[in-house]
Design a protein around this motif. Sequence first.
Motif, PDB file in Angstrom:
ATOM      1  N   VAL A   1     -36.222  56.928  46.818  1.00 56.73           N
ATOM      2  CA  VAL A   1     -34.921  56.778  47.557  1.00 56.73           C
ATOM      3  C   VAL A   1     -34.833  55.361  47.954  1.00 56.73           C
ATOM      4  CG1 VAL A   1     -33.806  57.317  49.535  1.00 56.73           C
ATOM      5  CG2 VAL A   1     -34.721  59.173  48.153  1.00 56.73           C
ATOM      6  N   LEU A   2     -35.984  54.835  48.344  1.00 56.94           N
ATOM      7  CA  LEU A   2     -36.021  53.447  48.768  1.00 56.94           C
ATOM      8  C   LEU A   2     -35.723  52.257  47.766  1.00 56.94           C
ATOM      9  CD1 LEU A   2     -36.269  51.214  50.963  1.00 56.94           C
ATOM     10  CD2 LEU A   2     -38.807  51.430  50.859  1.00 56.94           C
ATOM     11  N   ARG A   3     -36.325  52.850  46.667  1.00 51.30           N
ATOM     12  CA  ARG A   3     -35.940  52.085  45.390  1.00 51.30           C
ATOM     13  C   ARG A   3     -34.634  52.050  45.109  1.00 51.30           C
ATOM     14  NH1 ARG A   3     -40.542  51.502  41.642  1.00 51.30           N
ATOM     15  NH2 ARG A   3     -42.463  52.288  42.596  1.00 51.30           N
ATOM     16  N   ALA A   4     -33.938  53.228  45.097  1.00 44.92           N
ATOM     17  CA  ALA A   4     -32.666  53.400  44.632  1.00 44.92           C
ATOM     18  C   ALA A   4     -31.751  52.607  45.910  1.00 44.92           C
ATOM     19  CB  ALA A   4     -32.237  54.743  44.819  1.00 44.92           C
ATOM     20  N   ARG A   5     -31.855  52.523  46.989  1.00 48.56           N
ATOM     21  CA  ARG A   5     -31.288  51.974  48.035  1.00 48.56           C
ATOM     22  C   ARG A   5     -31.616  50.226  47.950  1.00 48.56           C
ATOM     23  NH1 ARG A   5     -31.355  54.194  53.884  1.00 48.56           N
ATOM     24  NH2 ARG A   5     -29.355  53.121  54.018  1.00 48.56           N
ATOM     25  N   PHE A   6     -32.467  49.895  47.528  1.00 50.69           N
ATOM     26  CA  PHE A   6     -32.825  48.373  47.364  1.00 50.69           C
ATOM     27  C   PHE A   6     -31.824  48.103  46.386  1.00 50.69           C
ATOM     28  CE2 PHE A   6     -37.579  48.263  48.822  1.00 50.69           C
ATOM     29  CZ  PHE A   6     -37.234  47.710  49.886  1.00 50.69           C
ATOM     30  N   TRP A   7     -31.797  48.802  45.276  1.00 51.02           N
ATOM     31  CA  TRP A   7     -31.020  48.397  43.882  1.00 51.02           C
ATOM     32  C   TRP A   7     -29.561  48.431  44.399  1.00 51.02           C
ATOM     33  CZ3 TRP A   7     -30.569  45.489  40.302  1.00 51.02           C
ATOM     34  CH2 TRP A   7     -29.443  45.781  39.079  1.00 51.02           C
ATOM     35  N   ASP A   8     -29.044  49.471  45.086  1.00 51.35           N
ATOM     36  CA  ASP A   8     -28.025  49.700  45.592  1.00 51.35           C
ATOM     37  C   ASP A   8     -27.309  48.596  46.284  1.00 51.35           C
ATOM     38  OD1 ASP A   8     -25.044  51.368  45.847  1.00 51.35           O
ATOM     39  OD2 ASP A   8     -26.119  51.354  48.168  1.00 51.35           O
ATOM     40  N   GLU A   9     -28.353  48.053  47.110  1.00 51.53           N
ATOM     41  CA  GLU A   9     -28.019  46.752  47.927  1.00 51.53           C
ATOM     42  C   GLU A   9     -27.630  45.530  47.265  1.00 51.53           C
ATOM     43  OE1 GLU A   9     -26.925  44.838  51.559  1.00 51.53           O
ATOM     44  OE2 GLU A   9     -27.525  47.070  51.575  1.00 51.53           O
ATOM     45  N   VAL A  10     -28.677  45.345  46.228  1.00 49.18           N
ATOM     46  CA  VAL A  10     -28.451  44.323  45.255  1.00 49.18           C
ATOM     47  C   VAL A  10     -27.087  44.420  44.474  1.00 49.18           C
ATOM     48  CG1 VAL A  10     -29.298  42.862  43.318  1.00 49.18           C
ATOM     49  CG2 VAL A  10     -31.068  43.635  45.472  1.00 49.18           C
ATOM     50  N   TYR A  11     -26.856  45.427  43.929  1.00 54.83           N
ATOM     51  CA  TYR A  11     -25.858  45.616  43.006  1.00 54.83           C
ATOM     52  C   TYR A  11     -24.275  45.521  43.668  1.00 54.83           C
ATOM     53  CZ  TYR A  11     -23.294  47.418  39.103  1.00 54.83           C
ATOM     54  OH  TYR A  11     -22.526  47.589  37.642  1.00 54.83           O
ATOM     55  N   SER A  12     -24.151  46.278  44.859  1.00 59.64           N
ATOM     56  CA  SER A  12     -23.142  46.177  45.516  1.00 59.64           C
ATOM     57  C   SER A  12     -22.818  44.647  46.010  1.00 59.64           C
ATOM     58  CB  SER A  12     -23.189  46.837  46.893  1.00 59.64           C
ATOM     59  OG  SER A  12     -23.729  48.322  46.717  1.00 59.64           O
ATOM     60  N   ARG A  13     -23.891  43.811  46.388  1.00 60.57           N
ATOM     61  CA  ARG A  13     -23.625  42.592  46.761  1.00 60.57           C
ATOM     62  C   ARG A  13     -22.959  41.645  45.524  1.00 60.57           C
ATOM     63  NH1 ARG A  13     -25.891  40.272  51.609  1.00 60.57           N
ATOM     64  NH2 ARG A  13     -26.575  42.212  52.960  1.00 60.57           N
TER      65      ARG A  13
END
Length: 256
Positions: A32-44
């Motif tokens: 989940v944390l991996r996915a949230r890290f990536w979501d943060e990067v991709y969204s930005r």
Amino acid sequence: MTSFDRSQISFEQAEGFQPLPSQMALKTVSVVLRARFWDEVYSRVEQEQSKQLLRNNLGTIWGQLYRDFAVKRLGRFVDDVGRDRDSLVKALRPMFERGRYHEVLGLVEWLARHCEDPTLATSFARLMEQERCAYRLLEGSVVPISSEEEGQAVYAALDAMSRPGLGGARAHLLKAGSSLTAGGYADSVRESIHAVESVARSLTGEASLQKALTEIIKNHPMHPALRSGFNNIYGYTNDAKRHPSPNDWRRGSDGR
């Protein structure tokens, strides 16, 4: 026994089919944390593209950040580095998704340190706390925290070392945490005792940790085992080359 607000746990956890949220084990990063890290990067990345009316090319901040990462971290030649979102996704997503824990946290640390937007580091730090990761991002350094109590102690120590004259000790403590995250245990021990030495010398003006401790206990009693422990660790690290930051122990120095 630790309890949790029912609103903060899932039905599966309440029924015992999944474990209650707990501090993650060291040397792991949850899916989940991996996915949230990536979501943060991709969204930005998407948000910057939208603001700059770009279709697939990267925006100013993320274009430069990805270029620096590809060249300085991956060893890519600059003319082979794509300037589009697809190239960034191809390079970074596998690292977040399948990288070993130190690769994921190393990537997070690098992005936090080099991104021109300081809110990225703030967001990464918030995600790590929310997912109860066993590591925290403190001033650009990923450091291990084995419990919430230990986390509070580290925060308190860093806050105490914000005073003028303790800049070197603060830097040593952060380096100790980063070294421990990377598996450099000897380096972590060395940096930790450097932090102790810097504080002790700053308080007394003495030239060595042993002399500084002797002065300190005159006014502040210290358990003999603790003093012995400091001296033993000091002796251990003194067997190798030691270069504690000299800029903060001198009385009256502000570390600049």
